[in-house]
Design a protein around this motif. Structure first.
Motif, short mmCIF file in Angstrom:
data_model
loop_
_atom_site.label_atom_id
_atom_site.label_comp_id
_atom_site.label_asym_id
_atom_site.label_seq_id
_atom_site.Cartn_x
_atom_site.Cartn_y
_atom_site.Cartn_z
N LYS A 96 43.03 30.47 34.63
CA LYS A 96 43.55 31.15 35.82
C LYS A 96 44.84 30.48 36.29
O LYS A 96 45.06 29.30 36.01
N VAL B 223 46.90 29.81 39.95
CA VAL B 223 46.62 29.76 41.38
C VAL B 223 47.95 29.74 42.14
O VAL B 223 48.83 28.93 41.83
N LEU C 147 44.48 31.36 49.11
CA LEU C 147 45.16 31.27 47.81
C LEU C 147 44.97 32.58 47.05
O LEU C 147 44.02 33.33 47.33
N VAL D 129 44.32 33.97 43.23
CA VAL D 129 43.93 33.56 41.88
C VAL D 129 44.23 34.71 40.93
O VAL D 129 43.91 35.86 41.22
N LYS E 10 41.27 28.77 50.53
CA LYS E 10 41.73 27.52 49.90
C LYS E 10 40.69 26.44 50.20
O LYS E 10 40.31 26.24 51.36
#
Ligand code: ADP
Ligand code: UDP
Length: 236
Positions: free
Chosen positions: A13, A15, A24, A26, A83
Motif C-alpha cells: 500500500k 499512504v 490518512l 491508503v 491516522k
C-alpha cells in the motif's frame, strides 16, 4: 478529500497525508511480496479486492463493537482511515496449524486447535519480524501492559466474529495477522488490512487454499482465489 504528499510506500500500500491531519489516505497496490520481500510479483486486481474486502471486514467488526481505523471508501483502491501510531507488533491468531507454526513445531498443516492461539512478531523488516513475547514487548517499550491486554482481547473478539462470518461462506479461517494503532487520544483501534494477503482461507469442503499461499507456494490460479474470496465476502 484531496491526497497530499505520499508519506510512505510499503510493500502492498501507499499512504498519503490529507487536508485533515487526523486522516490518512491508503492506496492499495497489486504488488505482492512474500518471505520478507525475497519473493516479488504482481497479482492483477489484488489492490482493488483487498481494499474492498478490508473495508467490508472493518465495517462488520465495527458493528460488532470492535473499534477500527476505517473512515470512508473513496474509490476502487483508495480509502480514508484514521491516522494512528502503529503498535509495532504483528498480532497473529491461529485456529488451525499452518505456515510458520507447522514449520516451527514440526507438525502437519490442518490440525484444528481446541482453542485459538495468539502470538506476536516485532514489526521490523530489517530483523525479519522476529517472534516476540509480551515481556519482550514490555522491555522494548513497544506497548504497555494495559495496551497488550486490550490488544489481546480485541484480537480474540475479531477472531470470533470472523470465524463465524467465514463459516457461513463455507470457508475455514485458518490464521490471520492483525495490526493495532493508537489514535490521538491514545485509544487502541484495529488498523491496517484484513484480506487474502493477511489471512489463510481454506474452502471448508475441498480444503482448497483461497489466499496468498497460492502466490507464496506457486500453486497457480492466484487471481481466481482472490476473486472467489471477494465474491463470497461481498456476496456479488
Ligand atoms: P509494509 O509496511 O509491511 O510494507 P503496507 O504496504 O501494507 O505494509 O504499508 C502500509 C503501512 O501503513 C504499514 O506499515 C501499516 O502498519 C501502516 N498503517 C496501516 N494503517 C494505518 C493507519 N491507520 N495509520 C497509520 N499507519 C497505518
Ligand atoms: N501474515 C501476514 N504478514 C506477515 C506475516 C504473516 O499477513 O508479515 C499472516 C499470514 O498471511 C498468515 C498468518 O499471518 O495468515 C500467519 O502467518 P505465518 O506466521 O504462518 O507466516 P508465513 O507462513 O506467512 O511465513
Amino acid at each position: 478529500m484531496n491526497k497530499k504528499e505520499m508519506l510512505y510506500e510499503g510493500k502492498a500500500k501507499k499512504v498519503y497525508a490529507t487536508e485533515n491531519p487526523e486522516v490518512l489516505l491508503v492506496d492499495y497496490k497489486d504488488d505482492a511480496t512474500a518471505f520478507n520481500g525475497l519473493k516479488k510479483g504482481t497479482i492483477s486486481g489484488k489492490g482493488a479486492i483487498n481494499n474492498r474486502v478490508t473495508n467490508f471486514m472493518m465495517q462488520l467488526l465495527e458493528k460488532e463493537g470492535v473499534p477500527t481505523h476505517f473512515v470512508e471508501e473513496l474509490s476502487e483502491r483508495e480509502t480514508l482511515v484514521k491516522k494512528v501510531s502503529i503498535v509495532p507488533l504483528e498480532v497473529i491468531i491461529r485456529n488451525i496449524s499452518a505456515g510458520s507454526f507447522a514449520k516451527r513445531y514440526g507438525v502437519e498443516e490442518g490440525i484444528v486447535f481446541a482453542e485459538p492461539t495468539i502470538e506476536f512478531s516485532y514489526k521490523n523488516d530489517d530483523l525479519g519480524d522476529p517472534l516476540i513475547n509480551e515481556y519482550h514487548a514490555l522491555a522494548l517499550g513497544v506497548a504497555t501492559k494495559e495496551e497488550i491486554e486490550t490488544i489481546k482481547k480485541m484480537a480474540f473478539k475479531v477472531n470470533e466474529v470472523m470465524k463465524a462470518f467465514f463459516k457461513k461462506l463455507n470457508v475455514d479461517l485458518v490464521d490471520f495477522k492483525l495490526e493495532f494503532g493508537k489514535v490521538s487520544d491514545g485509544t487502541i483501534v484495529l488498523a491496517d488490512e484484513i484480506s487474502p494477503d493477511t489471512c489463510r482461507f481454506w474452502d471448508s469442503t475441498t480444503h482448497e487454499k483461497l489466499d496468498k499461499d497460492r502466490f507464496r507456494r506457486d500453486l497457480g490460479n492466484v487471481e481466481d482465489a482472490y476473486q472467489e474470496m471477494m465474491k463470497r465476502i461481498l456476496g456479488e
